[in-house]
Design an enzyme around this catalytic site. Structure first.
Site, PDB file in Angstrom:
ATOM      1  CG  HIS A  15      -1.824   1.163   1.337  1.00  0.00           C
ATOM      2  ND1 HIS A  15      -1.957   1.928   2.462  1.00  0.00           N
ATOM      3  CD2 HIS A  15      -2.686   1.708   0.421  1.00  0.00           C
ATOM      4  CE1 HIS A  15      -2.852   2.870   2.258  1.00  0.00           C
ATOM      5  NE2 HIS A  15      -3.315   2.761   1.030  1.00  0.00           N
ATOM      6  CG  HIS A  57      -3.110   9.630   0.013  1.00  0.00           C
ATOM      7  ND1 HIS A  57      -3.885  10.417   0.848  1.00  0.00           N
ATOM      8  CD2 HIS A  57      -3.813   8.481  -0.157  1.00  0.00           C
ATOM      9  CE1 HIS A  57      -4.987   9.758   1.171  1.00  0.00           C
ATOM     10  NE2 HIS A  57      -4.963   8.585   0.576  1.00  0.00           N
TER      11      HIS A  57
HETATM   12  O1  G3P Z   1      -6.184   1.650  -3.267  1.00  0.00           O
HETATM   13  C1  G3P Z   1      -6.467   1.306  -1.951  1.00  0.00           C
HETATM   14  C2  G3P Z   1      -6.260   2.451  -1.020  1.00  0.00           C
HETATM   15  O2  G3P Z   1      -5.035   3.066  -1.314  1.00  0.00           O
HETATM   16  C3  G3P Z   1      -7.375   3.456  -1.098  1.00  0.00           C
HETATM   17  O3  G3P Z   1      -7.296   4.418  -0.111  1.00  0.00           O
HETATM   18  O4  G3P Z   1      -6.764   6.633   0.753  1.00  0.00           O
HETATM   19  O5  G3P Z   1      -5.094   4.814   0.942  1.00  0.00           O
HETATM   20  O6  G3P Z   1      -5.587   5.841  -1.263  1.00  0.00           O
HETATM   21  P1  G3P Z   1      -6.129   5.465   0.081  1.00  0.00           P
HETATM   22 MG    MG Z   2      -4.395   4.634  -2.633  1.00  0.00          MG
END
Ligand code: G3P
Ligand code: MG
Length: 249
Positions: A15, A57
């Site tokens: 992630h 992000h």
């Molecule tokens: O793609 C999964 C996850 O990354 C979605 O949430 O806010 O971490 O980008 P976020």
């Molecule tokens: Mg994400």
């Protein structure tokens, strides 16, 4: 439009790289995920003011760099002056915000899968989706790094699908919305990425029976990851690829 699908995904996807171990959405983070054994990584992409694609992000650089300001108001050159590593740890001082090209060149060289999440700045959903899809189609799609474009934004997904219908797409949701199957069909998405706590065994089964492939984010508890995988979740998106991989050996 058909529904292109990515190859089978591994049980673990890093992630934002490996967010638990290295600054999110940096080259150091992607490399860390790969060093820890992840075969796919997820990261977030936005357009700068001068229409360059970068990994970040938030809508501002405030949390993940030593700068301040909205990404949409900054050029690539502004953003490249920032330190996107020091906020996480002194060990990562000087780590820049990467471009999509840098990330993809690295992943292609390593044969690592890229879950490219289109995280558009507000108001730029469609143009970001199209720009990401065009960039990926023009240089990396069909190469050694398998690619999956995902987004919470239906506008981003629709625009990505229009720009490069051949690239597989995944629909992200925070909630297990009632009309998820209709949305998936409309957007020609093969994968459905749902917040961890929304999963039940019955919902996992329903996604699979409808012909779609479930992914869960963000799962850092090995026992929960094992449970989700046993239900039929295809890939666990985690900040700690090492922990989840160790738990499912
Ligand atoms: O793609 C999964 C996850 O990354 C979605 O949430 O806010 O971490 O980008 P976020
Ligand atoms: Mg994400």
């Amino acid at each position: 439009m058909t529904t292109p699908a990515p190859p089978a995904l591994p049980p673990v996807t890093g992630h934002r790289g490996a967010k638990g171990h290295a600054p999110e959405n940096t080259m150091a983070g992607l490399k860390k995920a790969v060093d820890l054994g992840a075969r796919w990584v997820e990261f977030d992409v936005k357009l700068t003011a001068d229409n360059e694609l970068v990994l970040i992000h938030d809508d501002t650089v405030n949390r993940t760099s030593n700068g301040k300001g909205a990404v949409a108001g900054m050029t690539l050159s502004d953003i490249r002056k920032l330190d996107a590593g020091r906020w996480f740890s002194a060990d990562f001082t000087g780590e820049p915000v990467p471009t999509l090209a840098e990330a993809m060149d690295y992943l292609a060289a390593k044969g690592i899968g890229a879950n490219v999440e289109v995280k558009a700045c507000p108001g730029r959903e469609a143009e970001t989706g199209a720009a990401v899809a065009r960039a990926l189609a023009g240089r990396w799609f069909g190469g050694p790094a398998p690619i999956l474009i995902s987004s919470f934004s239906t506008d981003s997904l629709a625009a990505a699908g229009q720009a490069a219908p051949q690239i597989p797409r995944g629909f992200l949701t925070l909630k297990f919305i009632k009309d998820w199957a209709a949305r998936m069909d409309e957007l020609k998405c093969a994968t459905f990425h749902v917040l961890d706590r929304r999963f039940t065994e019955a919902r996992t089964r329903a996604i699979r029976e409808a012909g779609y492939r479930p992914l869960a984010y963000t799962v850092n508890d090995p026992a929960r990851a094992r449970e989700l995988l046993s239900w039929g979740v295809e890939s666990i998106i985690t900040d700690y690829p090492d922990r989840i991989l160790a738990a499912i050996k």
